[in-house]
Scaffold this motif. Sequence first.
Motif, PDB file in Angstrom:
ATOM      1  N   UNK A   1       0.820  -1.207   0.000  1.00  0.00           N
ATOM      2  CA  UNK A   1       0.000   0.000   0.000  1.00  0.00           C
ATOM      3  C   UNK A   1       0.859   1.264   0.000  1.00  0.00           C
ATOM      4  N   UNK A   2       2.066   1.180   0.544  1.00  0.00           N
ATOM      5  CA  UNK A   2       2.967   2.334   0.597  1.00  0.00           C
ATOM      6  C   UNK A   2       3.582   2.662  -0.766  1.00  0.00           C
ATOM      7  N   UNK A   3       3.468   1.768  -1.722  1.00  0.00           N
ATOM      8  CA  UNK A   3       4.007   2.005  -3.069  1.00  0.00           C
ATOM      9  C   UNK A   3       3.051   2.943  -3.802  1.00  0.00           C
ATOM     10  N   UNK A   4       3.547   4.131  -4.131  1.00  0.00           N
ATOM     11  CA  UNK A   4       2.694   5.127  -4.788  1.00  0.00           C
ATOM     12  C   UNK A   4       3.161   5.470  -6.201  1.00  0.00           C
ATOM     13  N   UNK A   5       4.324   4.976  -6.597  1.00  0.00           N
ATOM     14  CA  UNK A   5       4.868   5.332  -7.898  1.00  0.00           C
ATOM     15  C   UNK A   5       4.708   4.235  -8.952  1.00  0.00           C
ATOM     16  N   UNK A   6       4.047   3.137  -8.597  1.00  0.00           N
ATOM     17  CA  UNK A   6       3.862   2.017  -9.515  1.00  0.00           C
ATOM     18  C   UNK A   6       2.438   1.491  -9.407  1.00  0.00           C
ATOM     19  N   UNK A   7       2.039   0.741 -10.415  1.00  0.00           N
ATOM     20  CA  UNK A   7       0.777   0.017 -10.344  1.00  0.00           C
ATOM     21  C   UNK A   7       0.922  -1.088  -9.307  1.00  0.00           C
ATOM     22  N   UNK A   8      -0.059  -1.221  -8.426  1.00  0.00           N
ATOM     23  CA  UNK A   8      -0.052  -2.312  -7.446  1.00  0.00           C
ATOM     24  C   UNK A   8      -1.382  -3.043  -7.539  1.00  0.00           C
ATOM     25  N   UNK A   9      -1.334  -4.333  -7.267  1.00  0.00           N
ATOM     26  CA  UNK A   9      -2.557  -5.121  -7.272  1.00  0.00           C
ATOM     27  C   UNK A   9      -2.439  -6.274  -6.295  1.00  0.00           C
TER      28      UNK A   9
END
Length: 123
Positions: free
Chosen positions: A102-110
């Motif tokens: 959830x802390x990743x803001x610069x990439x697509x996460x799923x």
Amino acid sequence: MLARALAELTRDSGPEVLVVWNTCDEAVLANAVAFHLGATVSRASEAEGVLTFNEPIGQGAHVVAVATQWSDRRLEVLRRLVSGNGGRLVAVAAVLASDAQAAVTDLTTTALLSEHEAKGRTQ
């Protein structure tokens, strides 16, 4: 079923290589997802402080990091390792969501399941 679902959720990122930490669970998951994407898998290992991939990542290759569930340290180290080996991390995927992801803001996460959904199914 999990692998197919993760593959569909990451397909738009155009992954050429999936990277995972070299554990049995993660390797099985990544190979199954890669099968559905037509991608390759590279497993990261750490031995005596030396980090390596078992297969090279092509310069500029689009890379998706895959895990059952991400922890802060494992995700951050893998991100740096991909970059240091010439890959371009384009997405982070997991079966179970985590604070680290959830802390990743610069990439697509799923993720297939939120932390709340996962906890509700185990209680």
